[in-house]
Write a protein that holds these residues in place. Structure first.
Motif, PDB file in Angstrom:
ATOM      1  N   VAL A 150       7.220  -5.569   7.825  1.00  0.00           N
ATOM      2  CA  VAL A 150       6.810  -4.362   7.100  1.00  0.00           C
ATOM      3  C   VAL A 150       8.052  -3.726   6.495  1.00  0.00           C
ATOM      4  CG1 VAL A 150       5.605  -2.160   7.240  1.00  0.00           C
ATOM      5  CG2 VAL A 150       4.926  -4.041   8.734  1.00  0.00           C
ATOM      6  N   LEU A 151       8.114  -3.722   5.167  1.00  0.00           N
ATOM      7  CA  LEU A 151       9.234  -3.130   4.430  1.00  0.00           C
ATOM      8  C   LEU A 151       8.730  -1.860   3.765  1.00  0.00           C
ATOM      9  CD1 LEU A 151      12.095  -3.212   3.129  1.00  0.00           C
ATOM     10  CD2 LEU A 151      11.093  -4.601   1.303  1.00  0.00           C
ATOM     11  N   THR A 152       9.293  -0.698   4.158  1.00  0.00           N
ATOM     12  CA  THR A 152       8.902   0.585   3.554  1.00  0.00           C
ATOM     13  C   THR A 152       9.977   1.031   2.590  1.00  0.00           C
ATOM     14  OG1 THR A 152       9.945   1.907   5.293  1.00  0.00           O
ATOM     15  CG2 THR A 152       7.678   1.202   5.665  1.00  0.00           C
ATOM     16  N   LEU A 153       9.544   1.489   1.427  1.00  0.00           N
ATOM     17  CA  LEU A 153      10.449   1.951   0.378  1.00  0.00           C
ATOM     18  C   LEU A 153       9.973   3.314  -0.115  1.00  0.00           C
ATOM     19  CD1 LEU A 153      10.734  -1.378  -1.621  1.00  0.00           C
ATOM     20  CD2 LEU A 153      12.427  -0.464  -0.038  1.00  0.00           C
ATOM     21  N   THR A 213      12.895   1.239   5.535  1.00  0.00           N
ATOM     22  CA  THR A 213      12.998   0.621   6.861  1.00  0.00           C
ATOM     23  C   THR A 213      12.420  -0.781   6.791  1.00  0.00           C
ATOM     24  OG1 THR A 213      10.843   1.487   7.559  1.00  0.00           O
ATOM     25  CG2 THR A 213      12.785   2.836   8.053  1.00  0.00           C
ATOM     26  N   LEU A 214      12.762  -1.577   7.798  1.00  0.00           N
ATOM     27  CA  LEU A 214      12.202  -2.923   7.937  1.00  0.00           C
ATOM     28  C   LEU A 214      11.990  -3.166   9.424  1.00  0.00           C
ATOM     29  CD1 LEU A 214      11.389  -5.702   6.806  1.00  0.00           C
ATOM     30  CD2 LEU A 214      13.786  -6.408   7.049  1.00  0.00           C
ATOM     31  N   TYR A 215      10.765  -3.478   9.789  1.00  0.00           N
ATOM     32  CA  TYR A 215      10.462  -3.772  11.184  1.00  0.00           C
ATOM     33  C   TYR A 215       9.392  -4.848  11.242  1.00  0.00           C
ATOM     34  CZ  TYR A 215       6.481  -0.631  10.378  1.00  0.00           C
ATOM     35  OH  TYR A 215       5.352  -0.031   9.880  1.00  0.00           O
ATOM     36  N   SER A 273       0.850  -1.188   0.000  1.00  0.00           N
ATOM     37  CA  SER A 273       0.000   0.000   0.000  1.00  0.00           C
ATOM     38  C   SER A 273       0.879   1.228   0.000  1.00  0.00           C
ATOM     39  CB  SER A 273      -0.927   0.003   1.223  1.00  0.00           C
ATOM     40  OG  SER A 273      -0.164   0.023   2.410  1.00  0.00           O
ATOM     41  N   ALA A 274       0.306   2.347  -0.450  1.00  0.00           N
ATOM     42  CA  ALA A 274       1.024   3.626  -0.482  1.00  0.00           C
ATOM     43  C   ALA A 274       0.681   4.418   0.759  1.00  0.00           C
ATOM     44  CB  ALA A 274       0.663   4.423  -1.732  1.00  0.00           C
ATOM     45  N   LEU A 275       1.720   5.007   1.404  1.00  0.00           N
ATOM     46  CA  LEU A 275       1.505   5.754   2.643  1.00  0.00           C
ATOM     47  C   LEU A 275       2.645   6.730   2.848  1.00  0.00           C
ATOM     48  CD1 LEU A 275      -0.021   6.105   5.384  1.00  0.00           C
ATOM     49  CD2 LEU A 275       1.509   4.363   6.305  1.00  0.00           C
ATOM     50  N   GLN A 290       5.573   6.923   0.661  1.00  0.00           N
ATOM     51  CA  GLN A 290       6.321   5.674   0.647  1.00  0.00           C
ATOM     52  C   GLN A 290       5.390   4.536   0.245  1.00  0.00           C
ATOM     53  OE1 GLN A 290       7.774   5.594   4.713  1.00  0.00           O
ATOM     54  NE2 GLN A 290       9.801   6.255   4.060  1.00  0.00           N
ATOM     55  N   VAL A 291       5.980   3.415  -0.047  1.00  0.00           N
ATOM     56  CA  VAL A 291       5.232   2.197  -0.338  1.00  0.00           C
ATOM     57  C   VAL A 291       5.593   1.166   0.716  1.00  0.00           C
ATOM     58  CG1 VAL A 291       4.882   0.308  -1.966  1.00  0.00           C
ATOM     59  CG2 VAL A 291       5.090   2.655  -2.799  1.00  0.00           C
ATOM     60  N   GLU A 292       4.572   0.592   1.345  1.00  0.00           N
ATOM     61  CA  GLU A 292       4.778  -0.428   2.371  1.00  0.00           C
ATOM     62  C   GLU A 292       4.494  -1.802   1.788  1.00  0.00           C
ATOM     63  OE1 GLU A 292       3.912   1.534   6.765  1.00  0.00           O
ATOM     64  OE2 GLU A 292       2.526   0.059   5.902  1.00  0.00           O
ATOM     65  N   ILE A 293       5.456  -2.689   1.919  1.00  0.00           N
ATOM     66  CA  ILE A 293       5.272  -4.101   1.558  1.00  0.00           C
ATOM     67  C   ILE A 293       5.127  -4.870   2.858  1.00  0.00           C
ATOM     68  CG2 ILE A 293       6.272  -6.098   0.409  1.00  0.00           C
ATOM     69  CD1 ILE A 293       7.868  -4.183  -1.336  1.00  0.00           C
ATOM     70  N   ARG A 294       4.029  -5.580   3.018  1.00  0.00           N
ATOM     71  CA  ARG A 294       3.735  -6.316   4.252  1.00  0.00           C
ATOM     72  C   ARG A 294       3.696  -7.799   3.932  1.00  0.00           C
ATOM     73  NH1 ARG A 294       1.742  -2.517   7.847  1.00  0.00           N
ATOM     74  NH2 ARG A 294       0.860  -4.109   9.209  1.00  0.00           N
ATOM     75  N   VAL A 295       4.533  -8.576   4.621  1.00  0.00           N
ATOM     76  CA  VAL A 295       4.603 -10.032   4.461  1.00  0.00           C
ATOM     77  C   VAL A 295       4.137 -10.640   5.777  1.00  0.00           C
ATOM     78  CG1 VAL A 295       6.061 -12.010   3.946  1.00  0.00           C
ATOM     79  CG2 VAL A 295       6.503  -9.809   2.831  1.00  0.00           C
TER      80      VAL A 295
END
Length: 858
Positions: free
Chosen positions: A834-837, A820-822, A762-764, A767-772
């Motif tokens: 959660v990977l934010t790019l 970031t990655l948390y 999703s876009a936020l 940034q774009v958040e990739i959630r696994v």
């Protein structure tokens, strides 16, 4: 025509019930016979809201064509033609579709109000213009639809629709705010508990300011000048004496009695030197003030009562707390205490006197100057007026006394003058008295000649005694002043030495202590070094050198020694600079002590930084050691499997079936792939530790990155759900592919068999958040940061599950790309990475325009 009444329902966030409350108020007024219509209401698919709208008359919307699309807006002309008593208008900050009557809906509302129609509307706190940047900093979302604060301020009524963050999140989770497909994204992004709490605080504070404005207008309209203390603001005066803690705690209890009470402690420093109180004592009182929830202040002023009242009036204090005087009764005869001078002038400020054990057991500090101005002025008056008055008295009673009595009277007057005012007034009084005594009382009278030698000696002795007494008095006053100063200097130096022993190295705190000790406006530590771009190889001071500020406190600190009113050089390149006033020479010793200790603090800080760099080197050595251990242990298993499989295939005395051969070859391939992944992670970790990762950034879609990252992952072990309108990201494609691959492999490894891992985006906030998300056992909160450490295998995983570098490499690559990655918990159980790019700028603008069109669409 009278302007219509304007009522606003203000909310901290969507979903708190503004529209529902507005419609409920419309129904109540309609039931009372008021002509109410709905000008514009956006239900957002909420069933309860739609039910409320159904019971009211709705003015049809106006249709607008724009860029091939059809949109609807509030029909202002239709409402003006209908002329209801009241109209309900939702979302006043809305931007109208281009081509509409007005650019903003609030401008439509202004037309309705000017036409005499009452308007009830809604707005969220994030749409107020003055708070737009604050909301963006909190939530990361820039609000493009704003309304000037003044429009809302002019409302006749503002009602806050408040809701606890937890309650709002529950409403959202139950589907009462957004449709089900948007709930997870909303909870994870804008509707986080921290965001909602901050927005709620903004709404409450903004409305509180409006309440204060309304109260001020009411007081002005009704000519009310007396204080209306809406909350208690208590100022406590600290002398630095032993009663300080008792007085301070009592003031804290007074402040705590009222809701929202505020505690302020103030210490007055005279403006011509060091503070009379011990800096160590004041530091202890400052700590106590802060622990009690108050603030500490230090002001400069020669007249203590005036300084206290000026400070209390400046902060709009309601109460002033003082400790009872430590002087005894005899001292009160010569000088009244602060409370006696202050109370008649306090006005609306209540003055409290707190009793303590030190009453009558001490005295205030001796004045810093040898003699006070009052004593000197009084002495001159006595010197000029006293001898003539005494002459008149003695001349009127000449027959009642002899020359000896007359000489003693003038001598007593001269000694009294010496005791009061020092050398100069006493000398003038002695000379004037001797002349008057000679002229009026020494034969021959009315001449300045003396017949008898003994009378000459008596007059000389008379002058000598007066001057000698004056010298002794002046010397005693100077010794007392020096003793007071020495005590203050000793206390200050003792505090500095104590800080050195305790290892206190707060540079700004020490600069603040220096500023307060000398009563200055600012203090700064300056260092001279090569200018930017200059060659730093030569250590000598050259023309290109410039001063830089290492730390400062106060307003407008000096940027170089030339701007300072007082400075102390530690070395040629390190200077303590203060502004505010020129210090006397007697203060230089303590100032230089501060400068020396600041140099020690600076050196300690730099040594600490060097120790930190050395620690990083030691960490690198530790990782290299762990790397060797991993190579010797975790890589041995796949190598042994490969060797065993190859040996079996090469045997000539055993015939292997095709199935056995295929199985052995598959084992070799699997072990080789495992070795490849392990070696790649080891090399990547080495690059990250050596800070050798140099990403090649370009704009790329996640549709290109994610499929490449999932190569080698079992086909049905991952479920991918990427939105079609997802913006592109500006990253290094190879690094992001490796990061996503490591995250997904880790999730698949811990996911239950048969359950797919969910990968969404999703876009936020630009940034774009990739959630696994996996459905595995999850990770405790205290371990969420440790899983990203190199060679970390949570739960002491057995050999064969990797060397524990996958997530460490993924975080390193994420940070190298500016992301970031948390980790956080999956709502239904498990762990979500959660990977934010960073999104590319153009894609972010396109997404914002699309979002705006969605909000204006029917």
């Amino acid at each position: 025509m009278a302007r219509g009444k304007f009522r606003v329902y203000l909310g901290a966030a969507p979903g708190v019930g503004k529209t529902y409350a507005m419609l409920g108020e419309g129904h109540r007024r309609a039931d009372r016979g008021t002509d109410v219509v709905v000008g514009y209401v956006e239900c957002h698919g909420r069933i309860l809201t739609e039910q409320l709208v159904a019971g009211l008359e709705v003015v049809p919307r106006r249709t607008v064509e724009y860029r091939g699309g059809t949109f609807t807006e509030m029909d202002v002309d239709a409402i003006l033609h209908r002329r209801p008593e009241q109209v309900l208008v939702d979302e006043i900050a809305h931007t109208n579709v281009p081509g509409s009557r007005n650019a903003k809906r609030w401008q439509d509302v202004e037309e309705l109000l000017d036409a005499g129609i009452d308007v009830i509307t809604t707005v969220n706190i994030q749409h107020l213009e003055s708070l737009n940047d604050v909301v963006e900093a909190i939530t990361g979302v820039k609000q493009r639809e704003t309304i000037p604060d003044e429009v809302v301020r002019r409302a006749d009524q503002i009602e806050l629709r408040d809701m606890a963050p937890e309650s709002l999140r529950r409403r959202l989770a139950h589907g009462n705010v957004y449709p089900p497909e948007k709930i997870d994204a909303a909870l994870a992004n804008y509707f986080r508990a921290g965001n909602l709490t901050a927005l709620r605080e903004l709404a409450l504070l903004w409305l509180a300011d409006r309440v204060d404005e309304g109260l001020s207008r009411y007081r002005a309209a009704h000519d009310i000048t007396a204080a209306w203390p809406a909350r208690e603001r208590v100022v406590v005066a600290l002398t630095g004496g032993p009663e300080g803690e008792t007085v301070l705690r009592r003031a804290a209890r007074i402040a705590a009695r009222g809701a929202g009470g505020e505690l302020l402690a103030v210490h007055v420093v005279t403006g011509d030197g060091l503070a009379a109180a011990s800096p160590q004592t004041l530091g202890r009182l400052r700590t106590l003030v802060e622990s009690l929830g108050g603030t500490y202040h230090q002001v400069v002023g020669d007249d203590v009562p005036t300084a206290l009242l000026d400070f209390a009036s400046g902060v709009n204090a309601t109460q002033l707390v003082l400790g009872s005087s430590r002087r005894n009764r005899f001292q009160h005869l010569f000088r009244p205490d602060v409370a006696t001078l202050l109370t008649p002038r306090s006005g609306d400020i209540d003055v409290h006197l707190v009793t303590h054990e030190q009453i009558g057991k001490g005295r205030l500090q001796t004045p810093r100057t040898p003699l006070s101005r009052r004593r000197i002025v009084g002495s001159w008056i006595l010197a000029l007026v006293g001898p003539p008055v005494l002459t008149l008295l003695l001349a009127a009673t000449r027959d009642a006394h002899t020359l000896t009595i007359e000489v003693l009277c003038f001598l007593a007057l001269a000694v009294a003058n010496a005791l009061v005012g020092g050398i100069a007034p006493a000398a003038v009084a002695a000379v004037m008295g001797s002349l008057l005594l000679n002229y009026f009382f020494t034969p021959p009278l009315h001449t300045l000649t003396i017949n008898e030698t003994q009378n000459v000696v008596a007059l000389v002795i008379f002058v000598v005694i007066a001057v000698a007494v004056a010298i002794v008095v002046d010397l005693a006053a100077r010794r007392a002043s020096q003793a007071v100063r020495a005590r203050a200097e000793a206390a200050t130096l003792s505090t500095l030495a104590g800080n050195a022993l305790r290892g206190s190295d707060a540079l700004e705190s020490l600069l603040g202590q220096a500023r307060e000790t000398f009563g200055m406006t600012s203090a700064a530590l300056l260092e001279r070094g090569p200018a930017d771009g200059a060659d730093g190889a030569d250590s000598t001071v050259g023309a290109d050198d410039q001063w830089k500020v290492l730390g400062s406190v106060g307003s407008e600190p000096a940027r170089d020694p030339g701007q300072a009113d007082a400075d102390a050089a530690v070395t040629d390149s390190l200077v303590l600079a203060l502004t505010g006033r020129v210090l006397p020479a007697s203060d230089r010793r303590v100032l230089e002590a501060f400068a020396e200790y600041l140099a020690v603090v600076l050196e300690r800080r730099r040594l600490s930084e060097q120790a930190g760099r050395a620690g990083k080197l030691a960490e690198g050595n530790r990782i290299r050691t762990a790397l060797l251990a991993a190579v010797s242990h975790d890589l041995r298993t796949p190598l042994a499997a490969v060797k065993a499989a190859v040996s079996s295939l090469r045997q000539t005395d055993v015939e292997l079936s095709e199935e056995d051969q295929a199985e052995l070859l598959a084992g070799i391939e699997e072990s080789a792939d495992r070795l490849d992944r392990l070696v790649a992670n080891l090399l990547d970790m080495s690059r990250i530790q050596a800070e050798a990762v140099r990403p090649m950034l370009r704009d790329v879609s996640l549709d290109e990155v994610v499929p490449a990252a999932l190569i080698g992952v079992p086909r049905y072990s991952v479920k991918v759900a990427l939105p079609e309108d997802l913006p592109a990201v500006r990253v290094d494609t190879g690094l992001v592919e490796r990061a996503v691959a490591n995250i997904v492999e880790n999730a698949v490894r811990h996911n239950p068999t048969g359950e797919p891992v969910l990968l969404t985006a999703s876009a936020l906030r630009g940034q774009v958040e990739i959630r696994v998300a996996d459905r595995g056992p999850g990770v405790p909160d205290e371990a969420k940061d440790h899983i990203f450490e190199p060679f970390q295998r949570l739960g002491d995983a057995p050999a064969g599950t990797g060397v524990g570098l996958g997530l460490a490499v993924a975080r390193g690559f994420a940070e190298a790309n500016g992301g970031t990655l948390y980790a956080e918990d999956t709502p239904a159980g498990g762990l979500t990475m959660v990977l934010t790019l960073p999104a590319c700028a153009r894609a972010t603008e396109d997404a914002a325009d699309a979002d705006r069109n969605d909000r204006t669409a029917p």
